[in-house]
Design a protein around this motif. Structure first.
Motif, PDB file in Angstrom:
ATOM      1  N   THR A  87       1.924  16.484 -27.399  1.00 56.63           N
ATOM      2  CA  THR A  87       2.417  16.612 -26.034  1.00 56.63           C
ATOM      3  C   THR A  87       1.470  17.522 -25.256  1.00 56.63           C
ATOM      4  N   PRO A  88       0.925  17.044 -24.145  1.00 57.83           N
ATOM      5  CA  PRO A  88       0.032  17.888 -23.336  1.00 57.83           C
ATOM      6  C   PRO A  88       0.754  19.140 -22.834  1.00 57.83           C
ATOM      7  N   ARG A  89      -0.012  20.178 -22.573  1.00 55.93           N
ATOM      8  CA  ARG A  89       0.564  21.448 -22.108  1.00 55.93           C
ATOM      9  C   ARG A  89       1.323  21.312 -20.803  1.00 55.93           C
ATOM     10  N   ASP A  90       0.935  20.320 -19.994  1.00 57.74           N
ATOM     11  CA  ASP A  90       1.614  20.147 -18.712  1.00 57.74           C
ATOM     12  C   ASP A  90       2.964  19.460 -18.849  1.00 57.74           C
ATOM     13  N   GLY A  91       3.356  19.116 -20.097  1.00 55.40           N
ATOM     14  CA  GLY A  91       4.658  18.506 -20.332  1.00 55.40           C
ATOM     15  C   GLY A  91       4.704  17.013 -20.062  1.00 55.40           C
ATOM     16  N   SER A  92       3.550  16.403 -19.785  1.00 58.92           N
ATOM     17  CA  SER A  92       3.545  14.953 -19.545  1.00 58.92           C
ATOM     18  C   SER A  92       3.819  14.206 -20.849  1.00 58.92           C
TER      19      SER A  92
END
Length: 98
Positions: free
Chosen positions: A11-16
């Motif tokens: 999971t990308p850090r930006d929550g996408s």
């Protein structure tokens, strides 16, 4: 997932949306045996997730006989080991930490 087992979700850090890697039967007869597949949003030219992109399913490796993930104690990394069958019937073993 068509009968494949999820093995890793990033999971990308930006929550996408996450990128999911799964192992199991190939989506078509052109592949040799089980495949490692990637399912997730497209990447941009810098290797990041392209915003607004739709999910894509792609074979990463075919002929996968063994795939293992292990988290070394106390470290924020995963160790991956896999064994892949070659076209000539041999085997290739790979190991990586990331």
């Amino acid at each position: 997932m068509a009968g494949r087992q999820p093995k890793l979700a990033i999971t990308p850090r930006d929550g996408s949306d996450p990128v999911v890697y799964s192992l199991g039967p190939a989506p078509s007869a052109i592949w040799r045996g089980d495949v490692l597949m990637r399912c997730g949003p497209a990447f941009d030219l810098q290797g990041g997730v392209r915003s607004g992109s739709r999910y894509q399913n792609r074979v990463v490796l075919d002929g996968v006989d063994r795939f293992q993930l292990h988290q070394p104690s106390g470290l924020p990394v995963l160790q991956m080991q896999l064994e892949q069958r070659t076209r000539l019937g041999g085997r290739v073993r790979s190991q990586g930490v990331g």
